[in-house]
Design a protein around this motif. Structure first.
Motif, short mmCIF file in Angstrom:
data_model
loop_
_atom_site.label_atom_id
_atom_site.label_comp_id
_atom_site.label_asym_id
_atom_site.label_seq_id
_atom_site.Cartn_x
_atom_site.Cartn_y
_atom_site.Cartn_z
N LEU A 5 52.90 -31.80 -10.11
CA LEU A 5 51.61 -31.24 -9.73
C LEU A 5 51.73 -30.33 -8.51
CD1 LEU A 5 49.29 -34.36 -10.21
CD2 LEU A 5 49.48 -32.36 -11.69
N VAL A 6 52.51 -30.75 -7.53
CA VAL A 6 52.68 -29.95 -6.32
C VAL A 6 53.41 -28.65 -6.66
CG1 VAL A 6 53.82 -29.87 -4.07
CG2 VAL A 6 52.62 -31.93 -4.76
N ILE A 7 54.46 -28.76 -7.44
CA ILE A 7 55.22 -27.56 -7.81
C ILE A 7 54.35 -26.62 -8.63
CG2 ILE A 7 57.16 -26.73 -9.21
CD1 ILE A 7 58.68 -29.25 -8.20
N ASP A 8 53.56 -27.16 -9.54
CA ASP A 8 52.65 -26.32 -10.33
C ASP A 8 51.64 -25.62 -9.44
OD1 ASP A 8 53.95 -26.99 -12.66
OD2 ASP A 8 52.45 -28.45 -13.31
N ALA A 9 51.12 -26.34 -8.46
CA ALA A 9 50.14 -25.75 -7.55
C ALA A 9 50.77 -24.61 -6.73
CB ALA A 9 49.58 -26.82 -6.62
N VAL A 10 51.98 -24.83 -6.25
CA VAL A 10 52.67 -23.79 -5.48
C VAL A 10 52.94 -22.59 -6.37
CG1 VAL A 10 54.83 -23.22 -4.30
CG2 VAL A 10 53.68 -25.37 -3.80
N SER A 11 53.38 -22.85 -7.57
CA SER A 11 53.68 -21.76 -8.51
C SER A 11 52.42 -20.95 -8.79
CB SER A 11 54.24 -22.34 -9.80
OG SER A 11 54.42 -21.34 -10.76
N SER A 12 51.32 -21.63 -9.00
CA SER A 12 50.06 -20.96 -9.27
C SER A 12 49.62 -20.10 -8.09
CB SER A 12 48.98 -21.99 -9.59
OG SER A 12 47.73 -21.38 -9.72
N HIS A 32 53.56 -15.69 3.48
CA HIS A 32 52.64 -16.56 2.74
C HIS A 32 53.38 -17.52 1.83
CE1 HIS A 32 48.93 -14.80 4.12
NE2 HIS A 32 49.36 -13.58 3.83
N LEU A 33 54.43 -17.06 1.17
CA LEU A 33 55.21 -17.94 0.31
C LEU A 33 55.87 -19.06 1.12
CD1 LEU A 33 56.92 -15.52 -2.22
CD2 LEU A 33 55.21 -17.26 -2.72
N LYS A 34 56.43 -18.71 2.27
CA LYS A 34 57.06 -19.72 3.11
C LYS A 34 56.04 -20.75 3.56
CE LYS A 34 61.02 -17.17 4.87
NZ LYS A 34 61.68 -16.64 6.06
N THR A 35 54.86 -20.30 3.92
CA THR A 35 53.81 -21.21 4.35
C THR A 35 53.41 -22.15 3.22
OG1 THR A 35 52.96 -19.58 5.92
CG2 THR A 35 51.47 -21.36 5.30
N MET A 36 53.24 -21.59 2.02
CA MET A 36 52.86 -22.43 0.87
C MET A 36 53.95 -23.43 0.52
SD MET A 36 50.79 -19.98 -1.79
CE MET A 36 52.16 -18.87 -2.03
N LEU A 37 55.20 -22.98 0.52
CA LEU A 37 56.30 -23.89 0.19
C LEU A 37 56.45 -24.98 1.24
CD1 LEU A 37 58.99 -21.44 -1.20
CD2 LEU A 37 57.69 -23.16 -2.46
N SER A 39 54.11 -26.19 3.10
CA SER A 39 52.99 -27.10 2.89
C SER A 39 53.25 -28.02 1.70
CB SER A 39 51.71 -26.30 2.66
OG SER A 39 50.65 -27.15 2.32
N ALA A 40 53.74 -27.45 0.60
CA ALA A 40 54.01 -28.24 -0.60
C ALA A 40 55.13 -29.25 -0.35
CB ALA A 40 54.38 -27.33 -1.76
N LEU A 41 56.19 -28.83 0.30
CA LEU A 41 57.31 -29.73 0.55
C LEU A 41 56.95 -30.84 1.53
CD1 LEU A 41 60.30 -27.23 0.65
CD2 LEU A 41 59.73 -28.86 -1.15
N SER A 42 56.07 -30.54 2.47
CA SER A 42 55.67 -31.57 3.43
C SER A 42 54.87 -32.67 2.75
CB SER A 42 54.88 -30.96 4.58
OG SER A 42 53.61 -30.52 4.14
N LYS A 43 54.27 -32.38 1.60
CA LYS A 43 53.52 -33.38 0.86
C LYS A 43 54.42 -34.28 0.03
CE LYS A 43 49.47 -30.43 0.56
NZ LYS A 43 48.60 -29.64 -0.30
N LEU A 44 55.65 -33.85 -0.21
CA LEU A 44 56.58 -34.65 -0.99
C LEU A 44 57.20 -35.73 -0.11
CD1 LEU A 44 58.44 -31.84 -2.95
CD2 LEU A 44 56.56 -33.26 -3.75
N ASP A 45 57.59 -36.82 -0.73
CA ASP A 45 58.19 -37.94 -0.01
C ASP A 45 59.71 -37.74 0.04
OD1 ASP A 45 58.41 -40.32 1.32
OD2 ASP A 45 58.26 -41.56 -0.48
#
Length: 81
Positions: A5-12, A32-37, A39-45
């Motif tokens: 879900l996180v990867i899909d959200a980042v991709s979108s 912007h891509l670095k910021t999104m990535l 953010s997405a990676l910080s949500k992963l465990d």
């Protein structure tokens, strides 16, 4: 499932950013891509490679000490029989 879900959200979000009509310059897109990535990676465990290697070394030392203690206990048990 969460990772997908996180990867899909980042991709979108990345697709929307790249397809933007604003025509952002490359440095802005990269920012912007670095910021999104990030953010997405910080949500992963996940942990950093350094932290993983540190914990791996701690585990190895702990395992060695446990094995030494087990051998010592077995030796003491043999002496008491």
């Amino acid at each position: 499932m969460l990772h997908k879900l996180v990867i899909d959200a980042v991709s979108s979000q990345a697709s929307k950013l790249l397809m933007s009509e604003k025509g952002l310059p490359a440095p802005d897109v990269e920012k912007h891509l670095k910021t999104m990535l990030h953010s997405a990676l910080s949500k992963l465990d996940v942990v950093s490679r350094d932290e993983f290697e540190t914990q791996q070394a701690v585990l190895l030392r702990t395992r060695e000490r446990l094995e030494a203690l087990e051998a010592r206990v077995a030796e003491l048990e043999q002496q008491n029989q």
